[in-house]
Design a protein around this motif. Sequence first.
Motif, PDB file in Angstrom:
ATOM      1  N   VAL A 195       0.918  -1.297  -0.097  1.00 48.62           N
ATOM      2  CA  VAL A 195      -0.136  -0.117   0.064  1.00 48.62           C
ATOM      3  C   VAL A 195       0.787   1.221  -0.037  1.00 48.62           C
ATOM      4  CG1 VAL A 195      -1.843   1.460   1.316  1.00 48.62           C
ATOM      5  CG2 VAL A 195      -2.060  -1.216   0.991  1.00 48.62           C
ATOM      6  N   ALA A 196       1.915   1.389   0.680  1.00 45.39           N
ATOM      7  CA  ALA A 196       2.908   2.533   0.764  1.00 45.39           C
ATOM      8  C   ALA A 196       3.325   2.691  -0.220  1.00 45.39           C
ATOM      9  CB  ALA A 196       3.955   2.218   2.034  1.00 45.39           C
ATOM     10  N   ARG A 197       3.738   1.703  -1.353  1.00 43.04           N
ATOM     11  CA  ARG A 197       4.656   1.790  -2.592  1.00 43.04           C
ATOM     12  C   ARG A 197       3.727   1.858  -3.559  1.00 43.04           C
ATOM     13  NH1 ARG A 197       7.598  -0.171   1.450  1.00 43.04           N
ATOM     14  NH2 ARG A 197       9.921  -0.638   1.346  1.00 43.04           N
ATOM     15  N   GLY A 198       2.359   1.829  -3.502  1.00 42.33           N
ATOM     16  CA  GLY A 198       1.602   2.200  -4.816  1.00 42.33           C
ATOM     17  C   GLY A 198       1.139   0.866  -5.152  1.00 42.33           C
ATOM     18  N   GLY A 199       1.114  -0.157  -4.753  1.00 42.38           N
ATOM     19  CA  GLY A 199       0.878  -1.567  -5.376  1.00 42.38           C
ATOM     20  C   GLY A 199      -0.549  -2.129  -5.088  1.00 42.38           C
ATOM     21  N   HIS A 200      -0.818  -3.247  -5.570  1.00 43.12           N
ATOM     22  CA  HIS A 200      -2.299  -3.786  -5.366  1.00 43.12           C
ATOM     23  C   HIS A 200      -1.956  -5.133  -4.842  1.00 43.12           C
ATOM     24  CE1 HIS A 200      -3.714  -0.455  -7.633  1.00 43.12           C
ATOM     25  NE2 HIS A 200      -2.987  -0.586  -8.502  1.00 43.12           N
ATOM     26  N   VAL A 201      -2.936  -5.740  -4.197  1.00 44.60           N
ATOM     27  CA  VAL A 201      -3.086  -6.882  -3.621  1.00 44.60           C
ATOM     28  C   VAL A 201      -3.777  -8.332  -4.080  1.00 44.60           C
ATOM     29  CG1 VAL A 201      -3.476  -8.112  -1.273  1.00 44.60           C
ATOM     30  CG2 VAL A 201      -2.433  -5.735  -1.328  1.00 44.60           C
ATOM     31  N   ARG A 202      -3.375  -9.426  -4.159  1.00 45.82           N
ATOM     32  CA  ARG A 202      -4.224 -10.742  -4.328  1.00 45.82           C
ATOM     33  C   ARG A 202      -3.997 -11.485  -3.393  1.00 45.82           C
ATOM     34  NH1 ARG A 202      -3.732 -14.949  -9.591  1.00 45.82           N
ATOM     35  NH2 ARG A 202      -2.413 -16.256  -8.023  1.00 45.82           N
ATOM     36  N   THR A 203      -5.385 -12.240  -2.883  1.00 47.22           N
ATOM     37  CA  THR A 203      -5.279 -13.220  -1.912  1.00 47.22           C
ATOM     38  C   THR A 203      -6.083 -14.139  -2.200  1.00 47.22           C
ATOM     39  OG1 THR A 203      -5.717 -13.584   0.506  1.00 47.22           O
ATOM     40  CG2 THR A 203      -7.260 -12.240  -0.680  1.00 47.22           C
ATOM     41  N   GLY A 204      -6.365 -15.303  -1.415  1.00 44.92           N
ATOM     42  CA  GLY A 204      -7.222 -16.467  -1.731  1.00 44.92           C
ATOM     43  C   GLY A 204      -6.565 -17.687  -1.696  1.00 44.92           C
ATOM     44  N   GLU A 215      -6.899  -1.358   4.477  1.00 42.12           N
ATOM     45  CA  GLU A 215      -7.294  -0.178   5.119  1.00 42.12           C
ATOM     46  C   GLU A 215      -6.576   0.100   6.240  1.00 42.12           C
ATOM     47  OE1 GLU A 215     -11.227  -1.654   5.818  1.00 42.12           O
ATOM     48  OE2 GLU A 215     -11.874  -1.156   3.913  1.00 42.12           O
ATOM     49  N   ASP A 216      -5.996  -0.865   6.990  1.00 38.23           N
ATOM     50  CA  ASP A 216      -5.160  -0.325   8.382  1.00 38.23           C
ATOM     51  C   ASP A 216      -3.638   0.302   7.809  1.00 38.23           C
ATOM     52  OD1 ASP A 216      -6.942  -1.701  10.061  1.00 38.23           O
ATOM     53  OD2 ASP A 216      -5.473  -3.298  10.334  1.00 38.23           O
ATOM     54  N   ALA A 217      -3.354   0.124   6.540  1.00 39.17           N
ATOM     55  CA  ALA A 217      -2.228   0.732   5.862  1.00 39.17           C
ATOM     56  C   ALA A 217      -2.577   2.136   5.369  1.00 39.17           C
ATOM     57  CB  ALA A 217      -1.639  -0.223   5.259  1.00 39.17           C
ATOM     58  N   GLY A 218      -3.733   2.536   5.299  1.00 42.64           N
ATOM     59  CA  GLY A 218      -4.313   3.708   4.795  1.00 42.64           C
ATOM     60  C   GLY A 218      -4.556   3.694   3.362  1.00 42.64           C
ATOM     61  N   GLY A 219      -5.079   2.635   2.920  1.00 47.67           N
ATOM     62  CA  GLY A 219      -5.490   2.297   1.563  1.00 47.67           C
ATOM     63  C   GLY A 219      -6.978   2.083   1.529  1.00 47.67           C
ATOM     64  N   GLY A 220      -7.607   2.372   0.277  1.00 43.48           N
ATOM     65  CA  GLY A 220      -9.033   2.203   0.212  1.00 43.48           C
ATOM     66  C   GLY A 220      -9.290   1.204  -0.935  1.00 43.48           C
ATOM     67  N   LEU A 221     -10.331   0.325  -0.715  1.00 41.07           N
ATOM     68  CA  LEU A 221     -10.591  -0.552  -1.658  1.00 41.07           C
ATOM     69  C   LEU A 221     -11.428  -0.190  -3.129  1.00 41.07           C
ATOM     70  CD1 LEU A 221     -12.217  -3.724   0.460  1.00 41.07           C
ATOM     71  CD2 LEU A 221      -9.922  -3.424  -0.321  1.00 41.07           C
TER      72      LEU A 221
END
Length: 297
Positions: A240-249, A273-279
Amino acid sequence: MRPVWLEAALNGPWSRDHQPLIPVTANEIVADALAAADAGAAIVHFHAYDPETGRQRDDYDIYAPIIERIRGARDVICYPTLPFMGGADAAAPMDAAARFEAVDRLVDAGLIEWSVVDPGSTHIARFDGIREGREGFTYSNPEAHVRHGLELAQARGITPSYAIYEPGFLRLGAALAAAYPGAPVPIYRFMFSDDLSFGFPPREWALDAYLALLDETAPGAPWMVAGLGVDIGPLIPLTVARGGHVRTGLEDARFGCETGNAALVAQAAGLIEDAGGGLATVAEVRAELAYATGNGP
């Protein structure tokens, strides 16, 4: 809050022998996809399974009705895999057209807007298997297959989803993407692992190494963290801090995971969200990709 894309990878090629909670039947896949979307995923990825054998089968006739049901109920980006050439379910050689046959037909039907186009080959072995004398296998993606996927992206406007298993995947993928002007910008999905021997473990230094290489070879391209047999959670605040996105599952989770897809998505959403990002919404994902490709405002 910066919009962060959240992708749910529902099952993968593992079968229930290695990942007991994965959805296998069409009804299970649809249910997990909808639950993942409700938990915050804007993107859903899945592998289709033969209902008779319980093994992966990448046929249009299996994928299409599942995707129709998912997209009929939720506006999500939903995309399948390719035959995992080299694995137990696609051990025989296949040409590029055969591997992308289902993708081609799904594009024709207006059902998908992304496609797997993995730019490279690597050996995949489990560390516990190495200790026990069980061999892994080579995940094979010949350059001709990568080019075929990029030609399809260029002609049809679908987004290539690059799984970056090794640094060389990033270098080759960026060079090949540049050779197909007008194709949508690929998504660079950095693949980490705790349980498997490819690439990097999920460490800050490894993420920074990938980002330095991306900045050199494909500056500004969208990227996300993911993996196989991995707990990606510790990388989410850094991502989140470096401007990326996330995959999980459950495709990505460590083997034998006792948490289902919806809960994994909810956990990742909480960390974002805890890291300051929004979905990110689906509209925001599409808009960002259009902008990166030069088709946005």
